[in-house]
Scaffold this active site. Structure first.
Site, PDB file in Angstrom:
ATOM      1  N   HIS A 144      -2.086  -3.220  -1.384  1.00 11.43           N
ATOM      2  CA  HIS A 144      -2.114  -1.757  -1.405  1.00 11.43           C
ATOM      3  C   HIS A 144      -2.377  -1.253  -2.835  1.00 11.43           C
ATOM      4  O   HIS A 144      -3.098  -0.299  -3.038  1.00 11.43           O
ATOM      5  CB  HIS A 144      -0.781  -1.184  -0.910  1.00 11.43           C
ATOM      6  CG  HIS A 144      -0.424  -1.636   0.474  1.00 11.43           C
ATOM      7  ND1 HIS A 144      -0.413  -0.788   1.550  1.00 11.43           N
ATOM      8  CD2 HIS A 144      -0.081  -2.856   0.970  1.00 11.43           C
ATOM      9  CE1 HIS A 144      -0.070  -1.455   2.646  1.00 11.43           C
ATOM     10  NE2 HIS A 144       0.135  -2.712   2.317  1.00 11.43           N
TER      11      HIS A 144
ATOM     12  N   ASP B 260       0.335   6.162   0.576  1.00 12.23           N
ATOM     13  CA  ASP B 260       0.169   5.088   1.553  1.00 12.23           C
ATOM     14  C   ASP B 260       0.702   5.500   2.924  1.00 12.23           C
ATOM     15  O   ASP B 260       1.649   6.275   3.036  1.00 12.23           O
ATOM     16  CB  ASP B 260       0.932   3.858   1.072  1.00 12.23           C
ATOM     17  CG  ASP B 260       0.495   2.613   1.802  1.00 12.23           C
ATOM     18  OD1 ASP B 260      -0.361   1.904   1.258  1.00 12.23           O
ATOM     19  OD2 ASP B 260       0.993   2.362   2.929  1.00 12.23           O
TER      20      ASP B 260
END
Ligand code: UDP
Length: 475
Positions: free
Chosen positions: A20, A125
């Site tokens: 990520h 996210d």
């Protein structure tokens, strides 16, 4: 001030895992290249992933456009061991549910930060499901980053909404995922049990929250390029009704290697090898393989007679002699290299000596392989990796599956892939009849990927339209 000169401020809040943080850092670089001020939020032990790049970037101009904001990570509050601030560590310790719980507790710090800094946009996210609500409190648009490609975004959503596996009579009965542009068949073994079972469990509740916060958000930023999966880029927007901007492959953000220079010895080793003669094997930062599985890989590498670079992470290798066949390193000397630890993956893949990539199908790895024009042996484990395998092997047709059948967070001896299957897949790509065809297709995709991020390319344009829109919003 003209719209072009207005100093936008975009805040990035990546989840705390390499898969990520790495693409978000690359996306931040793309914004900086368009004169946007950026702030990346992370925690103390994850900061080193960002600091070097941030320092380098900020030295380039008088006006530092990359900032880092450090939040404390509530490990102790949820019972995580001290120092566990990363998905990779949480996976190794088997404490991912606690890790998710700690992530939930970052909300207060985020809201305080947004209130004080009032950025023009928050890119958070998908796992920070509450971020849409948090940013709405301060009238800040929230954009979602999943780290998935369009194909997986669409297939996963279709699977979540239509629950096609509920009607099958066995785990390995393949069903067609409804509505998708291609006939995509999956078995319920290839998705998590919690997901297809329709139970009221934490996994399904989280998936529902992720989708709600996505629908209510300003839109989705996708690390992909239109030409790679046009049917799914359209499906996501038109059929699923999401606003989306594709900006990838973000690993190409620095146009080659200017800030990806790495002195790793393997690059010099690769210089001594012929074009497309080396197999690169790496399973990302989280997936775990059992020692007997590593032994089968070693035997297959030896048996295939191909050159190789094999990345084995520290926690996997333990006492090397336990899983490496005796004398393996001597017998493969000169033709094989084991990297214990972190490899400069993007640089390795882009090296012309690399001819195949054995991958766990994490989206970053998959797209990095595509951008490098390298055919793949696909070996998915969990997350959305089985969808990525489908894309590569059946739609793009630039890879062959090793034969992994079961989605599983924890490696199990029943799922062992034996030497023969691995060797067969390797040979199919490296010396098989269909190898050249696959390689040609992979090469074309690479060219398209590079074109997409160049001036006037589809990803270049889509990012510009997002930035223009954000600039317009604040006039
Ligand atoms: N990576 C790397 N060196 C390694 C292992 C991984 O540079 O030794 C990078 C890889 O290039 C990719 C990321 O880590 O950008 C892994 O992300 P991916 O989505 O492929 O898998 P995950 O680790 O999230 O399962």
């Amino acid at each position: 001030m003209g719209i072009e000169n207005q100093q936008l401020h975009v805040v990035f809040f990546p989840y705390l895992g390499h898969g990520h943080m790495i693409p978000i850092l690359d996306i931040a670089k793309l914004f900086v290249a368009r004169n946007v001020k950026t702030t990346i939020i992370t925690t103390p032990l994850n900061a080193p992933t960002f600091t070097k790049t941030i320092e380098t970037y900020n030295k380039r101009g008088p006006n530092p456009l990359m900032n880092l904001e450090i939040f404390t990570f509530p490990s102790r509050e949820v019972g995580l061991p001290e120092g566990c601030e990363n998905l990779q560590q949480a996976g190794a310790l088997g404490v991912i549910p606690l890790f998710f719980k700690a992530g939930e507790l970052l909300r207060e710090q985020l809201e305080k930060f947004l209130e004080a800094s009032r950025p023009d946009c928050l890119v958070a996210d998908m796992f920070f499901t509450w971020a849409t609500e948090s940013s709405a409190k301060f009238n800040i648009p929230r954009i979602v980053f999943h780290g998935y490609g369009f194909f997986a975004l669409c297939a996963k959503e279709i699977e979540r909404v239509h629950k096609p596996f509920k009607t099958v009579s066995s785990d390995d009965e393949a069903v067609i995922l409804p509505r998708l542009p291609h006939e995509v068949k999956m078995t319920r073994l290839q998705v998590s049990k919690e997901e297809w079972s329709d139970e009221d469990n934490e996994f399904n509740r989280r998936s529902a929250r992720i989708k709600e916060s996505e629908v209510e958000s300003y839109g989705v930023i996708v690390n992909s390029f239109y030409e790679l999966e046009p049917d799914y880029a359209d499906f996501f927007r038109k059929e699923l009704g999401r606003r989306a901007w594709h900006v990838g492959p973000v690993s190409l953000c620095t146009r080659g290697t200017q800030d990806k220079v790495n002195e790793h010895e393997c690059l010099e080793w690769l210089n001594s090898k012929k074009h497309a003669s080396v197999v690169y094997i790496c399973f990302g930062s989280i997936a775990h393989y059992l020692a007997p599985q590593l032994t089968e890989i070693a035997k297959a590498l030896e048996g295939s007679r191909q050159n190789f670079i094999w990345v084995v992470r520290n926690r996997d290798h333990g006492n090397a002699e336990e899983w490496l066949p005796q004398g393996f390193e001597q017998r493969t000397k000169g033709r094989g290299l084991i990297i214990r630890g972190w490899a400069p993956q993007v640089l390795i893949l882009m090296h012309e000596a690399v001819g195949a990539f054995v991958t766990h199908c994490g989206w970053n790895s998959t797209l990095e392989g595509i951008s490098a024009g390298v055919p793949m042996v696909t070996w998915p484990v969990f997350a959305e990796q089985f969808y990525n395998e489908k894309l590569v092997t059946e739609i793009l047709k630039t890879g062959v599956p090793v034969g992994a059948k079961r989605w599983s967070r924890v490696a199990s001896i029943e799922d062992l892939i034996n030497q023969d299957a691995i060797e067969k897949a390797l040979k199919e790509i490296m010396v098989g009849e269909k190898g050249p065809e696959m390689r040609n297709r992979a090469k074309k995709l690479k060219e398209m990927a590079w074109r997409a991020v160049e001036e006037r390319g589809s990803s270049y344009n889509d990012l510009n339209s997002l930035i223009n829109e954000l600039r317009n919003n604040c006039t």
